[in-house]
Design a protein around this motif. Structure first.
Motif, mmCIF file in Angstrom:
data_model
loop_
_atom_site.group_PDB
_atom_site.id
_atom_site.type_symbol
_atom_site.label_atom_id
_atom_site.label_comp_id
_atom_site.label_asym_id
_atom_site.label_seq_id
_atom_site.Cartn_x
_atom_site.Cartn_y
_atom_site.Cartn_z
ATOM 1 N N ARG A 1 0.865 -1.354 -0.037
ATOM 2 C CA ARG A 1 -0.081 0.039 -0.137
ATOM 3 C C ARG A 1 0.801 1.204 0.227
ATOM 4 O O ARG A 1 0.645 2.263 -0.646
ATOM 5 N N ARG B 1 2.789 1.539 -3.427
ATOM 6 C CA ARG B 1 1.417 2.124 -4.473
ATOM 7 C C ARG B 1 1.184 3.705 -4.206
ATOM 8 O O ARG B 1 1.223 4.515 -5.300
ATOM 9 N N TRP B 2 0.895 4.025 -3.077
ATOM 10 C CA TRP B 2 0.990 5.464 -2.446
ATOM 11 C C TRP B 2 2.043 6.313 -3.251
ATOM 12 O O TRP B 2 1.907 7.420 -3.748
#
Length: 151
Positions: A128, A131-132
């Protein structure tokens, strides 16, 4: 092993996008949200070239970290690859691919890594965060390139 693919459409020619992605000063601007900065050893200005080393220091997960990568492949204006030589990961490889499209360029980032704490770190937070980070950085790079191209 973790992996993400991020696609960003930019309204600029493929060679402009390719060179912008290799420009270390634009990298620092596009990653400013993480307070990343260039550090020695490695290229501190200009465009990354085959064989170059580049090192960044920034805050991730509340910890100041240093990351160094070497440019291991370069095929202008279609693709370049950087691979981690120092950092928190066991390994990391980032493929930057560019494809000319009607009205601009499709920039595709494929990042693969081996987490420092195994699959549990990936499952809990690392994928996560990666990706961010890449999406946020590439969105900012897109804005910088498109703004520059309007001038």
């Amino acid at each position: 092993m973790g992996s993400i693919t991020i696609e960003t459409r930019i309204r600029a020619a493929i060679d402009v996008c390719f060179d912008a992605a290799r420009d270390v000063s634009l990298h620092v601007q596009s990653a400013a949200f993480s307070r990343e900065r260039l550090v020695a050893p490695g290229r501190l200005e200009g465009l990354l070239q085959l064989g170059d080393l580049v090192c960044f220091e920034g805050r991730h997960f509340g910890i100041r970290q240093r990351f160094c990568a070497r440019i291991t492949e370069l095929d202008r204006p279609y693709r370049f690859v950087d691979e981690m030589v120092r950092g928190m990961f066991k390994s990391m490889r980032h493929i930057h691919a560019f494809e000319g499209t009607e009205g601009g360029t499709l920039m595709r980032d494929l990042v693969t890594w081996e987490a420092p704490f195994g699959w549990i770190a990936d499952a809990l937070f690392l994928e996560r965060h990666m990706r961010w980070f890449v999406e946020t950085k590439q969105k900012r790079l897109k804005e910088l390139v498109e703004r520059r191209e309007k001038v």
